[in-house]
Write a protein that holds these residues in place. Structure first.
Motif, PDB file in Angstrom:
ATOM      1  N   ILE A 281       0.724  -1.071   0.072  1.00 56.91           N
ATOM      2  CA  ILE A 281      -0.075  -0.064  -0.122  1.00 56.91           C
ATOM      3  C   ILE A 281       0.649   1.277   0.251  1.00 56.91           C
ATOM      4  O   ILE A 281       0.847   2.433  -0.796  1.00 56.91           O
ATOM      5  CB  ILE A 281      -1.032   0.156   1.267  1.00 56.91           C
ATOM      6  N   PHE A 282       2.308   1.295   1.055  1.00 58.62           N
ATOM      7  CA  PHE A 282       2.962   2.659   1.186  1.00 58.62           C
ATOM      8  C   PHE A 282       3.929   2.306  -0.288  1.00 58.62           C
ATOM      9  O   PHE A 282       4.432   3.973  -0.668  1.00 58.62           O
ATOM     10  CB  PHE A 282       3.021   2.293   2.375  1.00 58.62           C
ATOM     11  N   ALA A 283       4.334   1.475  -0.575  1.00 55.89           N
ATOM     12  CA  ALA A 283       5.379   1.514  -1.643  1.00 55.89           C
ATOM     13  C   ALA A 283       4.563   2.500  -3.363  1.00 55.89           C
ATOM     14  O   ALA A 283       5.019   2.802  -3.690  1.00 55.89           O
ATOM     15  CB  ALA A 283       5.415  -0.030  -2.328  1.00 55.89           C
ATOM     16  N   SER A 284       2.790   1.956  -3.131  1.00 59.00           N
ATOM     17  CA  SER A 284       2.488   3.029  -4.480  1.00 59.00           C
ATOM     18  C   SER A 284       2.504   4.253  -4.026  1.00 59.00           C
ATOM     19  O   SER A 284       2.192   5.584  -4.935  1.00 59.00           O
ATOM     20  CB  SER A 284       0.799   2.133  -4.173  1.00 59.00           C
ATOM     21  N   GLY A 285       2.630   4.481  -2.574  1.00 56.02           N
ATOM     22  CA  GLY A 285       2.759   6.117  -3.095  1.00 56.02           C
ATOM     23  C   GLY A 285       1.580   6.769  -3.058  1.00 56.02           C
ATOM     24  O   GLY A 285       1.334   7.876  -2.592  1.00 56.02           O
ATOM     25  N   LYS A 286       0.190   6.120  -3.013  1.00 57.43           N
ATOM     26  CA  LYS A 286      -0.700   6.587  -2.878  1.00 57.43           C
ATOM     27  C   LYS A 286      -1.239   6.916  -1.312  1.00 57.43           C
ATOM     28  O   LYS A 286      -2.246   7.923  -2.165  1.00 57.43           O
ATOM     29  CB  LYS A 286      -2.305   5.723  -3.775  1.00 57.43           C
ATOM     30  N   SER A 287      -1.151   6.285  -1.171  1.00 55.39           N
ATOM     31  CA  SER A 287      -1.911   6.966   0.877  1.00 55.39           C
ATOM     32  C   SER A 287      -0.803   6.846   2.086  1.00 55.39           C
ATOM     33  O   SER A 287       0.396   6.330   0.844  1.00 55.39           O
ATOM     34  CB  SER A 287      -2.167   5.379   0.704  1.00 55.39           C
ATOM     35  N   GLN A 288      -0.490   7.286   2.427  1.00 55.79           N
ATOM     36  CA  GLN A 288       0.202   7.938   3.763  1.00 55.79           C
ATOM     37  C   GLN A 288      -0.113   7.547   4.959  1.00 55.79           C
ATOM     38  O   GLN A 288      -0.959   7.240   5.164  1.00 55.79           O
ATOM     39  CB  GLN A 288       0.517   9.073   3.784  1.00 55.79           C
ATOM     40  N   LEU A 289       0.963   7.047   6.138  1.00 53.81           N
ATOM     41  CA  LEU A 289       0.874   5.838   6.626  1.00 53.81           C
ATOM     42  C   LEU A 289       0.552   7.055   7.944  1.00 53.81           C
ATOM     43  O   LEU A 289       1.731   7.896   7.719  1.00 53.81           O
ATOM     44  CB  LEU A 289       1.565   5.007   6.912  1.00 53.81           C
ATOM     45  N   VAL A 290      -0.371   7.030   8.968  1.00 53.20           N
ATOM     46  CA  VAL A 290      -0.628   7.893   9.924  1.00 53.20           C
ATOM     47  C   VAL A 290      -0.299   7.438  11.621  1.00 53.20           C
ATOM     48  O   VAL A 290      -0.947   5.981  11.256  1.00 53.20           O
ATOM     49  CB  VAL A 290      -1.835   8.780  10.327  1.00 53.20           C
ATOM     50  N   THR A 291       1.173   7.338  11.834  1.00 55.42           N
ATOM     51  CA  THR A 291       1.429   6.732  12.767  1.00 55.42           C
ATOM     52  C   THR A 291       0.883   7.389  14.437  1.00 55.42           C
ATOM     53  O   THR A 291       1.158   8.792  14.400  1.00 55.42           O
ATOM     54  CB  THR A 291       3.256   6.472  13.406  1.00 55.42           C
ATOM     55  N   LEU A 292       0.514   6.977  15.003  1.00 59.39           N
ATOM     56  CA  LEU A 292      -0.396   7.256  16.041  1.00 59.39           C
ATOM     57  C   LEU A 292       0.793   7.223  17.398  1.00 59.39           C
ATOM     58  O   LEU A 292       1.586   5.989  17.374  1.00 59.39           O
ATOM     59  CB  LEU A 292      -1.102   6.263  16.915  1.00 59.39           C
ATOM     60  N   THR A 293       1.353   7.908  18.762  1.00 54.44           N
ATOM     61  CA  THR A 293       2.435   8.393  20.146  1.00 54.44           C
ATOM     62  C   THR A 293       1.684   7.130  20.995  1.00 54.44           C
ATOM     63  O   THR A 293       0.593   7.101  20.305  1.00 54.44           O
ATOM     64  CB  THR A 293       2.391   9.452  20.118  1.00 54.44           C
ATOM     65  N   ASP A 294       2.151   6.678  21.952  1.00 56.69           N
ATOM     66  CA  ASP A 294       2.203   6.251  23.109  1.00 56.69           C
ATOM     67  C   ASP A 294       0.126   7.103  23.020  1.00 56.69           C
ATOM     68  O   ASP A 294      -0.414   6.795  24.230  1.00 56.69           O
ATOM     69  CB  ASP A 294       2.596   5.675  24.204  1.00 56.69           C
ATOM     70  N   ALA A 295       0.876   8.697  23.629  1.00 55.30           N
ATOM     71  CA  ALA A 295      -0.295   9.119  23.822  1.00 55.30           C
ATOM     72  C   ALA A 295      -0.979   9.634  22.698  1.00 55.30           C
ATOM     73  O   ALA A 295      -2.746   9.590  23.463  1.00 55.30           O
ATOM     74  CB  ALA A 295       0.181  11.109  24.730  1.00 55.30           C
ATOM     75  N   GLU A 296      -0.571   9.747  22.328  1.00 57.68           N
ATOM     76  CA  GLU A 296      -1.994   9.742  21.392  1.00 57.68           C
ATOM     77  C   GLU A 296      -2.935   8.417  20.638  1.00 57.68           C
ATOM     78  O   GLU A 296      -4.836   8.808  20.800  1.00 57.68           O
ATOM     79  CB  GLU A 296      -1.957   9.485  19.381  1.00 57.68           C
ATOM     80  N   ARG A 297      -3.030   7.476  20.738  1.00 55.48           N
ATOM     81  CA  ARG A 297      -2.729   6.068  21.031  1.00 55.48           C
ATOM     82  C   ARG A 297      -4.432   6.205  21.874  1.00 55.48           C
ATOM     83  O   ARG A 297      -4.877   5.509  21.876  1.00 55.48           O
ATOM     84  CB  ARG A 297      -2.315   5.068  20.893  1.00 55.48           C
ATOM     85  N   ASN A 298      -3.816   6.628  23.074  1.00 62.47           N
ATOM     86  CA  ASN A 298      -3.725   6.100  24.581  1.00 62.47           C
ATOM     87  C   ASN A 298      -5.947   7.500  23.951  1.00 62.47           C
ATOM     88  O   ASN A 298      -6.783   6.566  25.464  1.00 62.47           O
ATOM     89  CB  ASN A 298      -3.472   6.941  25.632  1.00 62.47           C
ATOM     90  N   GLN A 299      -5.242   8.092  23.620  1.00 66.54           N
ATOM     91  CA  GLN A 299      -6.618   9.170  23.903  1.00 66.54           C
ATOM     92  C   GLN A 299      -7.901   8.388  22.950  1.00 66.54           C
ATOM     93  O   GLN A 299      -9.451   8.826  23.159  1.00 66.54           O
ATOM     94  CB  GLN A 299      -6.125  10.106  22.810  1.00 66.54           C
TER      95      GLN A 299
END
Length: 329
Positions: A281-299
């Motif tokens: 998916i991300f090799a295609s360059g068509k979509s961007q990965l959004v990663t969450l910090t521990d604090a963001e995920r906890n929200q």
């Protein structure tokens, strides 16, 4: 003499006709709604191959992928009518038959797929396979797809980013409550319509596994995918009770054995494809990965956790406790 010859010929024809009728293989239509290259698709194909090898001439399996026969809103009804003999809907689809299976839709309940597997293979998980028999359905086994991610037209870092956005969900009150908990708008739509809904911007996003996001090309029309691992998308392989119980004992046991082997095969593929499809998916360059910090995920966890309490009464506290305990190896 002529009369005797005709009589003999007629008798032979009748005998051959009866022999042919007796020898006709049992038809088993296996319908599903995803692509053939998904874990479910490959499991179904593997099952057909094993049955062809082991029950040649006795059972003929016909696999219909990609909603060729029935969409995910109609396949259970078709099963109960006997129009198909085997399906593998997502666990969310059984809400109208049993509250217990709603447990798999609860957000952030399982840490990973290993925990899901421990719960499903444990006492409580196995007992749930029989919870549908009074409705004319026989649960034959669980099939993995993977943990769910959330794709959207905008980057989702915190629950506030989803406020007011429309997300396609399966027909599940738990999933509806999950998105309502973050002030988003859940939209119940068939799986086959999701790509078009995203492409036309009729909805803003959806939740799914890496393999479904890849095989259905959702990533081509969704610029952002948040790696949330917030829920599980698994399937329950079911058959019509009348069909299953009416099979000869030997045939039924061989079919169950072939299915168990195929499920193990499908689950292995699911684990492999999870990382492979994510990379593609991300090799295609068509979509961007959004990663969450521990604090963001906890929200996200804190925002959705009240959904557990909302459905605890219907699902059962003991079952919920067993699922939580499955997070410990």
């Amino acid at each position: 003499m002529t009369f005797h010859i005709r009589t003999l010929t007629a008798a032979l024809t009748l005998a051959l006709g009866l022999s042919s009728a007796v020898a006709a293989p049992i038809e088993l239509k296996f319908s599903h709604v995803v692509a053939e290259n998904t874990p479910k698709g490959q499991m179904a194909t593997h099952f057909k191959q094993l049955v062809d090898e082991r029950l040649q001439g006795q059972v003929e399996v016909k696999v219909y992928p990609n909603s060729q026969l029935f969409g995910d809103g109609k396949e259970l009804e078709a099963m109960l009518l006997g129009d198909v003999q085997m399906i593998a809907p997502s666990l969310s689809k059984f809400q109208k038959y049993t509250d217990q299976l709603q447990i798999f839709d609860l957000p952030f309940l399982f840490n990973d797929m290993a925990a899901v597997d421990r719960f499903q293979q444990g006492k409580e998980g196995q007992a749930m396979l029989g919870s549908l028999e009074k409705y004319g359905l026989v649960g034959l086994g669980y099939l993995h797809n993977g943990m769910k991610q959330i794709s959207a037209s905008n980057p989702l870092k915190t629950p506030a980013d989803a406020k007011g956005k429309k997300f396609r969900i399966q027909t599940s009150d738990v999933l509806a409550a999950q998105f309502e908990a973050i002030h988003a708008v859940p939209v119940k739509k068939p799986f086959a319509e999701v790509f078009t809904l995203l492409q036309t911007k009729a909805i803003d996003g959806q939740e799914n596994t890496w393999s479904n996001i890849y095989s259905q090309k959702f990533f081509e029309v969704q610029p952002y995918i948040t790696e949330s691992n917030h829920g599980v998308l698994d399937y329950l392989i079911v058959t019509n009770a009348e069909f299953w119980n009416g099979l000869p004992d030997g045939v039924r046991s061989e079919l169950k054995k072939a299915l168990d082997e195929s499920v193990a095969y499908g689950n292995k593929i699911a684990a492999e494809k999870d990382s492979e499809d994510k990379a593609a998916i991300f090799a295609s360059g068509k979509s961007q990965l959004v990663t969450l910090t521990d604090a963001e995920r906890n929200q996200w966890v804190e925002a959705m956790k009240p959904v557990w309490q909302q459905f605890e009464g219907a699902i059962g506290k003991e079952l919920l406790d067993a699922a939580v305990a499955a997070n410990q190896p």
